[in-house]
Design a protein around this motif. Structure first.
Motif, PDB file in Angstrom:
ATOM      1  N   UNK A  53      35.237   7.618  10.281  1.00 59.12           N
ATOM      2  CA  UNK A  53      34.216   8.620  10.882  1.00 59.12           C
ATOM      3  C   UNK A  53      34.570   9.833   9.918  1.00 59.12           C
ATOM      4  N   UNK A  54      35.409  10.030   8.849  1.00 59.43           N
ATOM      5  CA  UNK A  54      35.857  10.871   8.188  1.00 59.43           C
ATOM      6  C   UNK A  54      35.853  11.027   6.845  1.00 59.43           C
ATOM      7  N   UNK A  55      36.183  11.999   5.988  1.00 60.27           N
ATOM      8  CA  UNK A  55      36.494  12.265   4.585  1.00 60.27           C
ATOM      9  C   UNK A  55      37.726  11.759   4.135  1.00 60.27           C
ATOM     10  N   UNK A  56      38.205  11.037   3.319  1.00 60.05           N
ATOM     11  CA  UNK A  56      39.455  10.538   2.859  1.00 60.05           C
ATOM     12  C   UNK A  56      39.383  11.353   1.397  1.00 60.05           C
ATOM     13  N   UNK A  57      40.488  11.919   1.207  1.00 59.69           N
ATOM     14  CA  UNK A  57      40.600  12.372  -0.192  1.00 59.69           C
ATOM     15  C   UNK A  57      42.169  11.877  -0.663  1.00 59.69           C
ATOM     16  N   UNK A  58      42.181  11.185  -1.900  1.00 58.46           N
ATOM     17  CA  UNK A  58      43.342  10.582  -2.280  1.00 58.46           C
ATOM     18  C   UNK A  58      43.898  11.126  -3.568  1.00 58.46           C
ATOM     19  N   UNK A  59      45.101  11.606  -3.637  1.00 55.87           N
ATOM     20  CA  UNK A  59      45.804  12.157  -4.773  1.00 55.87           C
ATOM     21  C   UNK A  59      46.499  11.132  -5.540  1.00 55.87           C
ATOM     22  N   UNK A  60      46.229  10.905  -6.950  1.00 54.83           N
ATOM     23  CA  UNK A  60      46.984   9.957  -7.679  1.00 54.83           C
ATOM     24  C   UNK A  60      48.583   9.725  -7.626  1.00 54.83           C
ATOM     25  N   UNK A  61      48.875   8.542  -8.026  1.00 54.91           N
ATOM     26  CA  UNK A  61      50.295   8.565  -7.781  1.00 54.91           C
ATOM     27  C   UNK A  61      50.974   9.315  -8.780  1.00 54.91           C
ATOM     28  N   UNK A  62      50.742   9.566  -9.712  1.00 56.50           N
ATOM     29  CA  UNK A  62      51.334  10.388 -10.885  1.00 56.50           C
ATOM     30  C   UNK A  62      50.883  11.900 -10.943  1.00 56.50           C
ATOM     31  N   UNK A  63      49.953  12.279 -10.375  1.00 53.12           N
ATOM     32  CA  UNK A  63      49.472  13.497 -10.525  1.00 53.12           C
ATOM     33  C   UNK A  63      48.137  13.735 -10.114  1.00 53.12           C
ATOM     34  N   UNK A  64      47.580  14.998 -10.243  1.00 52.65           N
ATOM     35  CA  UNK A  64      46.049  15.240  -9.891  1.00 52.65           C
ATOM     36  C   UNK A  64      45.117  15.226 -11.042  1.00 52.65           C
ATOM     37  N   UNK A  65      45.691  15.312 -12.059  1.00 57.43           N
ATOM     38  CA  UNK A  65      44.744  15.241 -13.372  1.00 57.43           C
ATOM     39  C   UNK A  65      45.447  15.491 -14.579  1.00 57.43           C
ATOM     40  N   UNK A  99      42.090   8.664 -13.678  1.00 59.77           N
ATOM     41  CA  UNK A  99      42.343   8.210 -15.146  1.00 59.77           C
ATOM     42  C   UNK A  99      43.805   7.382 -14.780  1.00 59.77           C
ATOM     43  N   UNK A 100      43.837   6.084 -15.322  1.00 59.56           N
ATOM     44  CA  UNK A 100      44.886   5.085 -15.269  1.00 59.56           C
ATOM     45  C   UNK A 100      45.192   4.790 -16.522  1.00 59.56           C
ATOM     46  N   UNK A 101      46.391   4.701 -17.059  1.00 56.59           N
ATOM     47  CA  UNK A 101      46.720   4.335 -18.180  1.00 56.59           C
ATOM     48  C   UNK A 101      48.198   3.748 -18.152  1.00 56.59           C
ATOM     49  N   UNK A 102      48.738   3.040 -19.505  1.00 52.46           N
ATOM     50  CA  UNK A 102      49.878   2.634 -19.485  1.00 52.46           C
ATOM     51  C   UNK A 102      50.578   3.209 -20.560  1.00 52.46           C
ATOM     52  N   UNK A 103      51.850   3.892 -20.464  1.00 54.81           N
ATOM     53  CA  UNK A 103      52.595   4.408 -21.685  1.00 54.81           C
ATOM     54  C   UNK A 103      53.970   4.260 -21.148  1.00 54.81           C
ATOM     55  N   UNK A 104      54.685   2.983 -21.413  1.00 52.43           N
ATOM     56  CA  UNK A 104      55.750   2.654 -21.049  1.00 52.43           C
ATOM     57  C   UNK A 104      55.970   2.630 -19.587  1.00 52.43           C
ATOM     58  N   UNK A 158      44.502  16.669 -18.413  1.00 51.59           N
ATOM     59  CA  UNK A 158      43.332  17.350 -18.767  1.00 51.59           C
ATOM     60  C   UNK A 158      42.417  16.827 -20.128  1.00 51.59           C
ATOM     61  N   UNK A 159      41.409  17.401 -20.318  1.00 48.53           N
ATOM     62  CA  UNK A 159      40.596  17.193 -21.369  1.00 48.53           C
ATOM     63  C   UNK A 159      40.183  15.957 -21.686  1.00 48.53           C
ATOM     64  N   UNK A 160      40.339  15.417 -22.932  1.00 48.29           N
ATOM     65  CA  UNK A 160      39.765  14.081 -23.641  1.00 48.29           C
ATOM     66  C   UNK A 160      40.439  13.076 -23.047  1.00 48.29           C
ATOM     67  N   UNK A 161      41.712  13.206 -22.256  1.00 50.17           N
ATOM     68  CA  UNK A 161      42.336  12.194 -21.804  1.00 50.17           C
ATOM     69  C   UNK A 161      41.758  11.533 -20.743  1.00 50.17           C
ATOM     70  N   UNK A 162      41.107  12.470 -19.989  1.00 54.04           N
ATOM     71  CA  UNK A 162      40.384  12.146 -18.434  1.00 54.04           C
ATOM     72  C   UNK A 162      38.988  12.501 -18.401  1.00 54.04           C
ATOM     73  N   UNK A 163      38.306  13.289 -19.158  1.00 53.32           N
ATOM     74  CA  UNK A 163      37.167  13.792 -19.076  1.00 53.32           C
ATOM     75  C   UNK A 163      36.892  14.974 -18.230  1.00 53.32           C
ATOM     76  N   UNK A 164      37.959  15.680 -17.464  1.00 59.38           N
ATOM     77  CA  UNK A 164      38.100  16.889 -16.783  1.00 59.38           C
ATOM     78  C   UNK A 164      37.755  17.878 -17.783  1.00 59.38           C
ATOM     79  N   UNK A 165      37.426  19.107 -16.961  1.00 60.04           N
ATOM     80  CA  UNK A 165      37.168  20.124 -17.747  1.00 60.04           C
ATOM     81  C   UNK A 165      38.357  21.058 -18.057  1.00 60.04           C
ATOM     82  N   UNK A 166      39.402  20.577 -17.650  1.00 59.47           N
ATOM     83  CA  UNK A 166      40.778  21.450 -17.970  1.00 59.47           C
ATOM     84  C   UNK A 166      41.192  21.443 -19.381  1.00 59.47           C
ATOM     85  N   UNK A 167      42.086  22.011 -19.585  1.00 59.06           N
ATOM     86  CA  UNK A 167      42.550  22.174 -21.067  1.00 59.06           C
ATOM     87  C   UNK A 167      43.409  20.886 -21.483  1.00 59.06           C
ATOM     88  N   UNK A 168      43.032  20.505 -22.582  1.00 62.29           N
ATOM     89  CA  UNK A 168      43.701  19.016 -23.317  1.00 62.29           C
ATOM     90  C   UNK A 168      44.938  18.890 -22.831  1.00 62.29           C
TER      91      UNK A 168
END
Length: 534
Positions: A493-505, A474-479, A507-517
């Motif tokens: 040759x590997x698997x790369x996992x990248x965590x977002x600049x501001x956090x991992x998730x 999720x990428x958004x602009x708020x100030x 929740x909810x309708x803001x990102x489409x994840x299954x976690x609490x809004x």
């Protein structure tokens, strides 16, 4: 000359039956194929004119007339794609390939062996090709590779067999896959292991006898539609590295030595090789610890405004069977208009096994003070699995039946520090960061569970409040810009996992994840889910 016959049933003496063919017409070495129209199941036989064995369909079939000692012997059994998801072939020439190398008192009888294997196959709804189908597991992870002293052991037993499928191309009925069922331990002696590097463990099936042996190489297999080679060198911090030693005809000064052409750093100041001032020709030479098949190489332009004129324009590459590269392998000319950090790839017509190789620069694009190279990346290719034809090939193009089982890391002193098996089947789930929490704005490099460079489709979940779920991105602009999410992808040759600049998730309708809004998650465990893509 041997003849080939076609039939539509095994026995019964009726029209189209294999046993209907008059034995008087048959000669030793004749072959037959029996395909049942209703099911598509196919059997392959060869004729043994001196067999004389009692008939025991489907393994042994005697002609109804003119048989004498002649018998049709089952060579292999093709299982229809509607049953297994892909046509698969079990070589019955030795009743069970896993018998090879077993003590005589541990070998199952042919009938019992075949019955056990057929029962196992019949219970499967799909079988991946060129795969480890089943093997010893502990705590949900493959445990069929282990360290014994400083040897590597491939573990298998009757209770925990190691079952493999070797892809061998296609035919009219579908894919050809030979199965091997190993039920005895195999030892790879420490003396066979390359020092200071990763060793890749394989099982190889002899196509003539069905016997399976185990071995190692320090070049991982390449899974691709064409050979592109594998970058296996680890980053140098001096002239000597894990795989060999680099040298040059000249060096500008201590800041620009030869080894910086293999330091795996680009877009960083002071990480290139530059010839001595006033010289624009010269060579870079790499001497390997052990011979390897060189398939090609990459060159990278230095991060410099001078890249267009100071990079190599004309050169040759030579290889050698020892420390002196004396055989011309490649010639290039007119390589101009380089840009900073640009990679260019150059492949040889076919891999050449060598212990040394040398890039000899005849001219650059016009800069008169020196010539420079940011990175010199040799590409090696030993085993190549052709995804067009589902066949494994050696460096000379010859067919091989090899399945890679895992890897063993070996220290420079010959101590085996790790032995790890690859994933079973076609789906693997693995913890990221050894199960510890991920943090924002970080990258995590994980082993590909199906082997270095194996094609996979990969996803990632995080664990929040007792549930696993997709964190999305999720990428958004708020100030100010905010980036939250976790992404996983194949990288090199590997698997790369990248965590977002501001956090991992978020929740909810803001990102489409299954976690609490509205929940902002900045730290959590993660797992990757990998499915083979071949």
């Amino acid at each position: 000359m041997a003849k080939h016959y076609a039939a539509t049933s095994l026995t019964g003496g009726g029209s189209g039956a294999l046993d209907k063919i008059n034995g008087a017409l048959l000669s030793d070495g004749d072959t037959a194929r029996v395909t049942i129209k209703d099911t598509g199941r196919t059997w392959f036989f060869h004729l043994d004119a001196q067999s004389g064995l009692a008939e025991s369909p489907p393994e042994i079939i005697a002609p109804d007339s003119g048989a004498e000692a002649k018998r049709w012997i089952l060579s292999r059994l093709a299982v229809d794609a509607s049953t297994l998801g892909t046509a698969a072939v079990n070589d019955m020439a030795s009743s069970e390939e896993g018998r090879a190398g077993q003590a005589s008192d541990k070998v199952m009888s042919p009938a019992a062996s075949k019955a056990a294997f057929d029962s196992w196959v019949a219970g499967k709804t799909s079988l991946p090709r060129q795969a480890i189908l089943t093997g010893k597991v502990a705590d949900g992870l493959p445990a069929f590779l282990s360290v014994s002293g400083n040897d590597v052991q491939v573990l298998a037993s009757e209770a925990e067999p190691l079952i493999l499928s070797f892809a061998a191309g296609f035919e009219a009925q579908g894919g050809i896959d030979y199965f091997a069922r190993l039920t005895d331990h195999r030892t790879i002696a420490n003396s066979a292991l390359a020092r200071g590097v990763r060793n890749y463990v394989f099982a190889e099936r002899d196509p003539d006898t069905g016997a399976v042996s185990c071995g190692v190489t320090d070049v991982p297999p390449e899974y691709n539609w064409k050979r592109e080679g594998m970058d296996i060198l680890t980053a140098h911090t001096t002239y000597a590295g894990a795989y060999g030693t680099i040298s040059a005809s000249s060096e500008h000064n201590a800041t620009w030595p030869a080894w910086k052409a293999v330091d795996r750093l680009t877009n960083v100041s002071g990480t290139a090789w530059i010839t001595v001032s006033g010289t624009t020709t010269g060579w870079l030479r790499y001497v390997l610890g052990t011979p390897k098949p060189l398939a090609g190489y990459k060159l990278c332009g230095r991060n410099s405004v001078l890249a267009a004129n100071s990079e190599p324009k004309d050169w040759t590459v030579r290889v050698g069977a020892d420390a002196v590269p004396d055989v011309l392998a490649d010639t290039r000319s007119g390589q101009t208009a380089w840009t900073a950090n640009e990679y260019r790839t150059f492949m040889l017509p076919a891999p050449l096994v060598c212990q040394s190789f040398e890039l000899n620069i005849a001219a650059n694009a016009g800069y008169t003070t020196y010539t420079q190279i940011d990175e010199f990346v040799p590409l090696f290719s030993e085993d190549f699995f052709d995804l067009n034809n589902y066949t494994m090939h050696g460096p000379d193009g010859s067919l091989r039946q090899r399945v890679y089982l895992g890897f063993a890391d070996v220290s420079a002193a010959g101590v085996v520090t790790t032995a790890r098996g690859y994933a079973l089947g076609d789906l693997a789930v693995r913890n990221v960061n050894n199960g510890a929490n991920l943090a924002a704005n970080l990258r995590y490099v994980e082993e590909n569970p199906f082997g270095a460079g194996a094609p996979v489709q990969v996803g990632v979940d995080i664990y929040v409040a007792g549930d696993w779920g997709d964190p999305h991105w999720n990428v958004y602009y708020e100030g100010g810009w905010s980036v939250r999410g976790v992404k996983a992808s194949s990288f090199r040759q590997n698997i790369l996992v990248v965590a977002g600049l501001s956090g991992l998730c978020l929740g909810g309708v803001y990102s489409g994840s299954p976690f609490t809004n509205g929940t902002s998650i900045t730290s959590a465990p993660a797992r990757i889910k990998c499915r083979r893509a071949f």
